[in-house]
Design an enzyme around this catalytic site. Structure first.
Site, PDB file in Angstrom:
ATOM      1  N   LYS A  36       0.814  -1.211   0.000  1.00  9.94           N
ATOM      2  CA  LYS A  36       0.000   0.000   0.000  1.00  9.94           C
ATOM      3  C   LYS A  36       0.852   1.268   0.000  1.00  9.94           C
ATOM      4  O   LYS A  36       0.765   2.099  -0.911  1.00  9.94           O
ATOM      5  CB  LYS A  36      -0.845  -0.057   1.277  1.00  9.94           C
ATOM      6  CG  LYS A  36      -2.007   0.828   1.262  1.00  9.94           C
ATOM      7  CD  LYS A  36      -2.800   0.683   2.562  1.00  9.94           C
ATOM      8  CE  LYS A  36      -2.619  -0.622   3.278  1.00  9.94           C
ATOM      9  NZ  LYS A  36      -2.562  -0.522   4.710  1.00  9.94           N
ATOM     10  N   THR A  37       1.679   1.374   1.015  1.00  7.90           N
ATOM     11  CA  THR A  37       2.488   2.577   1.149  1.00  7.90           C
ATOM     12  C   THR A  37       3.456   2.692  -0.017  1.00  7.90           C
ATOM     13  O   THR A  37       3.756   3.782  -0.500  1.00  7.90           O
ATOM     14  CB  THR A  37       3.257   2.545   2.481  1.00  7.90           C
ATOM     15  OG1 THR A  37       2.325   2.244   3.521  1.00  7.90           O
ATOM     16  CG2 THR A  37       3.905   3.854   2.766  1.00  7.90           C
ATOM     17  N   ASP A 221      -3.125   8.202   2.748  1.00 10.92           N
ATOM     18  CA  ASP A 221      -2.896   6.804   3.120  1.00 10.92           C
ATOM     19  C   ASP A 221      -3.915   6.399   4.189  1.00 10.92           C
ATOM     20  O   ASP A 221      -4.432   7.248   4.907  1.00 10.92           O
ATOM     21  CB  ASP A 221      -1.473   6.674   3.681  1.00 10.92           C
ATOM     22  CG  ASP A 221      -1.005   5.223   3.681  1.00 10.92           C
ATOM     23  OD1 ASP A 221      -1.728   4.366   3.138  1.00 10.92           O
ATOM     24  OD2 ASP A 221       0.091   4.959   4.212  1.00 10.92           O
ATOM     25  N   GLU A 222      -4.186   5.118   4.322  1.00  8.83           N
ATOM     26  CA  GLU A 222      -5.104   4.612   5.360  1.00  8.83           C
ATOM     27  C   GLU A 222      -6.420   5.386   5.367  1.00  8.83           C
ATOM     28  O   GLU A 222      -6.905   5.823   6.421  1.00  8.83           O
ATOM     29  CB  GLU A 222      -4.458   4.713   6.751  1.00  8.83           C
ATOM     30  CG  GLU A 222      -3.106   4.039   6.876  1.00  8.83           C
ATOM     31  CD  GLU A 222      -3.191   2.556   7.188  1.00  8.83           C
ATOM     32  OE1 GLU A 222      -4.251   1.946   6.961  1.00  8.83           O
ATOM     33  OE2 GLU A 222      -2.168   2.008   7.653  1.00  8.83           O
ATOM     34  N   GLN A 252      -9.409  -3.220   7.201  1.00  8.28           N
ATOM     35  CA  GLN A 252      -8.503  -2.882   8.292  1.00  8.28           C
ATOM     36  C   GLN A 252      -8.965  -1.650   9.058  1.00  8.28           C
ATOM     37  O   GLN A 252      -8.166  -0.978   9.712  1.00  8.28           O
ATOM     38  CB  GLN A 252      -7.090  -2.669   7.769  1.00  8.28           C
ATOM     39  CG  GLN A 252      -6.427  -3.963   7.354  1.00  8.28           C
ATOM     40  CD  GLN A 252      -4.943  -3.774   7.099  1.00  8.28           C
ATOM     41  OE1 GLN A 252      -4.149  -3.623   8.007  1.00  8.28           O
ATOM     42  NE2 GLN A 252      -4.573  -3.792   5.831  1.00  8.28           N
ATOM     43  N   ARG A 607      -0.592  -9.925  10.258  1.00  7.99           N
ATOM     44  CA  ARG A 607       0.733  -9.427  10.653  1.00  7.99           C
ATOM     45  C   ARG A 607       1.782 -10.527  10.481  1.00  7.99           C
ATOM     46  O   ARG A 607       2.974 -10.257  10.432  1.00  7.99           O
ATOM     47  CB  ARG A 607       0.776  -8.981  12.122  1.00  7.99           C
ATOM     48  CG  ARG A 607      -0.114  -7.821  12.524  1.00  7.99           C
ATOM     49  CD  ARG A 607       0.005  -6.661  11.635  1.00  7.99           C
ATOM     50  NE  ARG A 607      -1.047  -6.703  10.606  1.00  7.99           N
ATOM     51  CZ  ARG A 607      -1.033  -5.987   9.508  1.00  7.99           C
ATOM     52  NH1 ARG A 607      -0.042  -5.166   9.268  1.00  7.99           N
ATOM     53  NH2 ARG A 607      -1.996  -6.081   8.609  1.00  7.99           N
TER      54      ARG A 607
END
Length: 719
Positions: A36-37, A221-222, A252, A607
């Site tokens: 994503k980042t 982001d997010e 998430q 994770r």
DNA sequence: GATTTAGACATTTTT
DNA sequence: TGTCTAAATC
């Protein structure tokens, strides 16, 4: 065109599509571990290299300082130079910057200060007392929550209906009073930063036009974590502009309780109808079994945009499930496996122990300490939140602005200088009656000569102390901080204290001076920053610093599932996977909150890179009460073929104490012994209690799970 | 002003 | 059970 291969080389097709898309509104739905980042960072590099964008025209927003730092670092790495002119930061950081630059238009005093959560709490508490409102019916935490929630929805007191009932009316009154108190003191809280920034643009079309013109590219982001006011702020900047690039993952979203709204993703699609949608579904983090478990789990949620992660990796190891006797056994088991992992030659920080609530960390800490394994717990107190640091900050704030009541209350009698509750009450009463700050109230009461001379002298001494500290305004920041610490008498006070923490505190104070030195060294006067001290105080509020030192050390990582978001570890334990704990009791009733809990579980599972352990306890001491929890419903959402149950192998010498506790020999079986039952088949003895004819054993049967059986009737046979 | 004691209460947390 | 806060007492 420049060579852009370094921007595109390591990207998969979907990532590349997102990075190279023509400038327009774009929504990237990116699953856990899908890069994503990475996409965001590469997109920025692409805009600079290919679209000819100036760094000046780019605004990139994240939620945490850590994420912002990481993004800045990665951009720099990719483009080979610091991203000068670019705005990269948190919502709060950027709002702060905006308000500093346009304080006049925002209706703020030039040296306005920021209240952190603790300051805000104290202010609310003081207000309740002052207004003589019953803090049992209106607990300060709830009042604070009410105010913050309203601000996060963009609502001021005047927008709100008093609801007609006394309770609501009182809350509203408190909100109003709170706002006035903030205004008088020239302070704003976190939510206010965002609300003001949004109002600033809304009320000043010229300013808005300027920033809309400037920021040709807005990236977030997010996105699933945005609250209403953040989204409103972004909309002002981007609607009708075709420049909005957002990355998020609805699965998430775990901060709904903090005002974050997943619905914003859907809303985004409505408000930006031409937006392209790109899904990133290839996962580069976890092995197949882990991913399949995560997929199966999250599919049980009804409200989803839909996404299925896959990996080119193999299945990897099965997920392991351990049913512990109790919470102590759980910790023992986890630490045993951690030790094993370390013995295999892995780094300690490749292992993480995750739990739902902080209280669970204690047992793991104890077990780790006993085993002599270094560990680090996340989520403790942070540097700028320490009491002694906040004391000094109080002085500094008062130096910047005498009317800052929050700073005044903090510093006035710390260290004790004879300004007791009675004097303070008089000050507060006067301040309230005349609608002035405590500082002015102090001045007026002293000048009025209607004070006992001892209190008067003490108070005068304090005022003069602050004034004196203000005089060396030309000194370097760290020198100023140092002389304030010196003048305050805090060091002497802590030296005297015999609570054992005095030395620690003094050390922290010199660390603060160091922090100031470091800050002053890197601080370059920007036109929109009034002075170094104010900037430093802003940093202290907005970036409260790290929780614990020793970051560099190789430690086993302990944290809540929430704080694990965005991280990854080769070995992950999720402990306490039990009903009432996870999902938490307080979320069990409400289907929406339950879905959020499930997403939290999804975050936890994803994770893990190679190995994932889930564990629960069959009995657990909770708040001093012995409980017998049931395994979490989330365990049932995971296909059994992905799970390997770890057999309970009990230590022979497990103490079997407690009144009425039967020795196992007495029952006729040993812990961990394999037994067979005519109906339930074979299993392992997990636990025992009672004696004589009422003696019972708990047996974990291979086919029918664990059961308590009365030995006298069960007809168990060793095998 | 410091120390002791009783009582409440016990998700998640960044800014 | 353990922690934290506020009131009570020295």
């Amino acid at each position: 065109m420049d060579d852009v291969s370094h921007i595109l080389d390591d990207l998969n097709e979907a990532q590349r599509e997102a990075v190279t898309a023509p400038v327009s509104d774009l929504l990237v739905l990116a699953g856990a571990g899908s890069g994503k980042t990475r996409v965001l960072v590469h997109r920025i590099a692409w805009l600079l290299a290919v679209e000819g964008a100036s760094p000046w025209s780019i605004l990139a927003v994240t939620f945490t300082n850590k994420a912002a730092r990481e993004m800045r670092g990665r951009i720099e790495q990719l483009i080979g130079q610091p991203p000068g002119g670019m705005w990269v930061g948190t919502f709060h950081g950027l709002a702060h910057r905006l308000l500093r630059a346009h304080w006049r238009e925002a209706g703020l005093p030039q040296g306005f200060q920021i209240l952190d959560a603790d300051d805000q709490f104290r202010l609310v508490k003081r207000l309740l007392k002052q207004l003589e409102i019953d803090d049992a019916r209106w607990p300060p935490r709830q009042v604070m929550g009410f105010i913050n929630a309203r601000k996060e929805e963009g609502l001021r007191p005047q927008h709100l209906d008093d609801g007609g009932d006394f309770y609501q009316r009182t809350l509203l009154r408190l909100y109003t009073e709170y706002e006035q108190a903030c205004k008088r003191g020239g302070v704003i809280d976190f939510a206010e930063l965002l609300l003001r920034a949004q109002e600033l643009w809304r009320n000043h079309p010229d300013l808005l036009a300027h920033y809309r013109e400037r920021f040709a590219h807005v990236l977030v982001d997010e996105f699933q974590d945005t609250n209403a006011i953040q989204f409103a702020w972004l909309r002002l900047l981007t609607q009708g502009r075709g420049n909005f690039f957002v990355v998020g993952d609805d699965d998430q979203s775990i901060y709904g309780w903090r005002g974050a709204r997943v619905e914003h993703i859907r809303e985004f699609q409505q408000l930006y109808p031409d937006a392209r949608l790109i899904r990133l579904e290839q996962n580069y983090r976890s092995s197949g079994n882990i991913l399949n478990a995560a997929n199966a789990l999250i599919e049980k949620n009804a409200s989803r945009l839909g996404k299925r992660l896959w990996t080119a990796d193999g299945d990897g190891e099965p997920i392991r499930l351990y049913a512990a006797f109790n919470e102590i056994d759980e910790a023992r088991f986890v630490i045993e496996r951690v030790q094993q992992f370390i013995d295999e030659g892995h780094r300690r920080d490749e292992a993480a122990i995750l739990y739902r609530s902080n209280a669970q960390s204690r047992l793991f800490e104890e077990a780790l300490r006993q085993a002599g394994i270094p560990y680090r717990v996340y989520g403790g107190q942070r540097f700028f939140e320490r009491a002694e640091i906040k004391d000094v900050i109080g002085y500094l704030r008062l130096i910047v602005n005498r009317d800052d009541d929050v700073g005044f209350e903090r510093a006035v009698n710390q260290p004790p200088r004879g300004i007791g509750p009675r004097t303070l009450d008089a000050l507060r009463a006067h301040a309230r009656d005349f609608g002035c700050s405590l500082w002015r109230a102090a001045r007026e009461l002293i000048d009025g000569g209607r004070m006992a001379s001892r209190a008067r002298n003490a108070l005068l001494g304090f005022l003069e102390l602050i004034d004196a500290c203000d005089e060396d305004g030309d000194a370097r920041l760290d020198e100023r901080v140092e002389s304030v610490i010196e003048a305050s008498g805090l060091v002497a006070y802590f030296k005297k204290s015999r609570d054992g923490r005095g030395e620690d505190r003094i050390e922290n104070l010199s660390e603060l001076v160091e922090a100031a030195r470091g800050f002053a060294a890197t601080y370059e006067a920007e036109s929109d920053e009034p002075d170094v001290l104010t900037a430093f105080l802003g940093l202290a509020a907005l970036e409260a610093g790290d929780t614990q030192g020793a970051e560099h050390e190789d430690c086993v990582q302990l944290m809540t599932l929430h704080s694990a978001k965005g991280l990854e570890f080769p070995l992950v334990f999720i402990a306490g996977v039990e009903e009432d704990l996870f999902p938490h009791r307080m979320s069990a009733e409400d289907p929406e909150r339950l879905e959020e809990e499930r997403r939290l579980c999804y975050v936890g599972i994803t994770r893990a890179m190679r190995q994932l352990y889930l564990s629960y306890a069959e009995t657990r001491r909770l708040h001093g009460q012995e409980t017998t929890p049931t395994p979490s419903r989330f365990l049932r959402d995971i296909p059994p073929e992905l799970i390997e149950e770890v057999r309970a192998v009990a230590p022979v010498s497990r103490p079997w104490s407690g009144a009425g506790g039967a020795g196992l020999a007495e029952v006729g079986f040993q812990l961990g012994q394999r037994v067979s039952h005519p109906r339930f088949g074979e299993g392992v003895v997990l636990n025992a209690e009672g004696q004589g004819r009422s003696a019972r054993v708990q047996v974990n049967f291979e086919t029918s799970g664990s059961k308590w059986l009365v030995v006298a009737f069960a007809n168990l046979a060793p095998c």
